[in-house]
Design a protein around this motif. Structure first.
Motif, short mmCIF file in Angstrom:
data_model
loop_
_atom_site.label_atom_id
_atom_site.label_comp_id
_atom_site.label_asym_id
_atom_site.label_seq_id
_atom_site.Cartn_x
_atom_site.Cartn_y
_atom_site.Cartn_z
N LYS A 1 6.98 26.02 16.31
CA LYS A 1 7.32 26.28 14.90
C LYS A 1 8.58 27.15 14.83
CE LYS A 1 2.68 25.95 13.02
NZ LYS A 1 1.55 26.71 12.46
N VAL A 2 8.71 28.09 15.75
CA VAL A 2 9.90 28.95 15.78
C VAL A 2 11.14 28.09 16.01
CG1 VAL A 2 11.07 30.83 16.99
CG2 VAL A 2 8.62 30.98 16.54
N PHE A 3 11.03 27.09 16.86
CA PHE A 3 12.15 26.19 17.12
C PHE A 3 12.40 25.23 15.96
CE2 PHE A 3 11.21 27.38 21.53
CZ PHE A 3 12.49 27.63 21.99
N GLY A 4 11.50 25.21 14.98
CA GLY A 4 11.62 24.29 13.85
C GLY A 4 12.56 24.75 12.76
N ASP A 5 13.26 25.85 12.96
CA ASP A 5 14.19 26.36 11.95
C ASP A 5 15.62 26.23 12.48
OD1 ASP A 5 14.38 28.45 9.45
OD2 ASP A 5 15.86 28.91 11.01
N SER A 6 16.48 25.54 11.73
CA SER A 6 17.83 25.28 12.23
C SER A 6 18.66 26.56 12.40
CB SER A 6 18.56 24.28 11.34
OG SER A 6 18.73 24.81 10.05
N THR A 7 18.42 27.56 11.57
CA THR A 7 19.15 28.82 11.74
C THR A 7 18.79 29.48 13.06
OG1 THR A 7 19.32 29.20 9.37
CG2 THR A 7 19.56 31.13 10.77
N ARG A 8 17.51 29.50 13.38
CA ARG A 8 17.11 30.09 14.66
C ARG A 8 17.66 29.28 15.83
NH1 ARG A 8 12.31 31.57 11.55
NH2 ARG A 8 11.25 29.63 12.11
N ILE A 9 17.69 27.97 15.71
CA ILE A 9 18.27 27.14 16.77
C ILE A 9 19.75 27.47 16.93
CG2 ILE A 9 18.93 24.77 17.39
CD1 ILE A 9 16.01 25.37 17.96
N ARG A 10 20.45 27.63 15.83
CA ARG A 10 21.88 27.97 15.89
C ARG A 10 22.09 29.32 16.57
NH1 ARG A 10 23.87 27.85 10.11
NH2 ARG A 10 25.93 28.04 11.03
N ILE A 11 21.24 30.29 16.24
CA ILE A 11 21.32 31.62 16.87
C ILE A 11 21.06 31.50 18.37
CG2 ILE A 11 20.23 33.89 17.05
CD1 ILE A 11 19.78 33.70 13.96
N LEU A 12 20.02 30.77 18.73
CA LEU A 12 19.72 30.59 20.15
C LEU A 12 20.88 29.93 20.87
CD1 LEU A 12 15.96 29.54 19.98
CD2 LEU A 12 16.89 31.67 20.94
N TYR A 13 21.50 28.96 20.23
CA TYR A 13 22.62 28.29 20.87
C TYR A 13 23.79 29.26 21.05
CZ TYR A 13 25.49 24.65 22.68
OH TYR A 13 26.26 23.90 23.53
N CYS A 14 24.03 30.12 20.08
CA CYS A 14 25.07 31.16 20.24
C CYS A 14 24.77 32.02 21.45
CB CYS A 14 25.13 32.06 18.99
SG CYS A 14 25.81 31.29 17.53
N LEU A 15 23.50 32.44 21.56
CA LEU A 15 23.11 33.32 22.66
C LEU A 15 23.04 32.56 23.98
CD1 LEU A 15 20.42 35.46 20.83
CD2 LEU A 15 22.84 36.00 21.25
N PHE A 16 22.92 31.25 23.91
CA PHE A 16 23.00 30.40 25.09
C PHE A 16 24.39 30.55 25.72
CE2 PHE A 16 23.72 26.35 27.23
CZ PHE A 16 22.49 26.07 27.81
N ALA A 17 25.40 30.69 24.85
CA ALA A 17 26.78 30.78 25.31
C ALA A 17 27.16 32.19 25.74
CB ALA A 17 27.73 30.30 24.20
N SER A 18 26.64 33.21 25.02
CA SER A 18 27.06 34.57 25.32
C SER A 18 26.12 35.59 24.68
CB SER A 18 28.48 34.80 24.77
OG SER A 18 28.89 36.12 24.98
N GLU A 19 26.02 36.74 25.29
CA GLU A 19 25.34 37.88 24.67
C GLU A 19 26.16 38.27 23.45
OE1 GLU A 19 23.65 41.81 26.61
OE2 GLU A 19 25.85 41.89 26.49
#
Length: 120
Positions: free
Chosen positions: A41-59
């Motif tokens: 469910k946490v992964f079901g929000d596009s804003t959270r996915i976008r944030i995770l993707y940002c953090l995937f790239a860099s702290e």
């Protein structure tokens, strides 16, 4: 009109006991399955996915993420709190600034697999 799944019934009832027993022993308990559904469910929000993707790239700090996603710091902080509560991100303080990053390699793997799946 019946759906295609309504037409997919066994013509006779024959339970495959060995298969049912094997899967029954391998199936996680209800608490684990509930926690897994909550995680997804946490992964079901596009804003959270976008944030995770940002953090995937860099702290990054909240200000960096808010600028990158064109959102308010308050909105980003709220979503980071949800992500942190679910152990998907971690934070570290450097003076007055808090930097966020992915919690561990599992989060990176989930994101990688999700991207690979949707881009096939």
């Amino acid at each position: 009109m019946p759906s295609e799944f309504e037409n997919m019934q066994c013509e006779f009832i024959h339970v495959h006991d060995a298969i049912v027993e094997k899967v029954s022993h391998e199936m996680p308990n209800e608490d684990v399955l509930f926690d897994l559904s909550e995680l997804f469910k946490v992964f079901g929000d596009s804003t959270r996915i976008r944030i995770l993707y940002c953090l995937f790239a860099s702290e990054m700090c909240v200000c960096d993420i808010a600028t990158l996603l064109n959102m308010t710091q308050s909105a980003i902080s709220h979503q980071l709190s949800v992500l942190k509560k679910n152990k998907l991100v971690k934070s570290r303080r450097e003076g007055k600034i808090v930097f966020y990053s992915l919690a561990d390699s599992h989060v990176r793997a989930i994101i990688n697999q999700g991207i690979e799946h949707v881009t096939e």
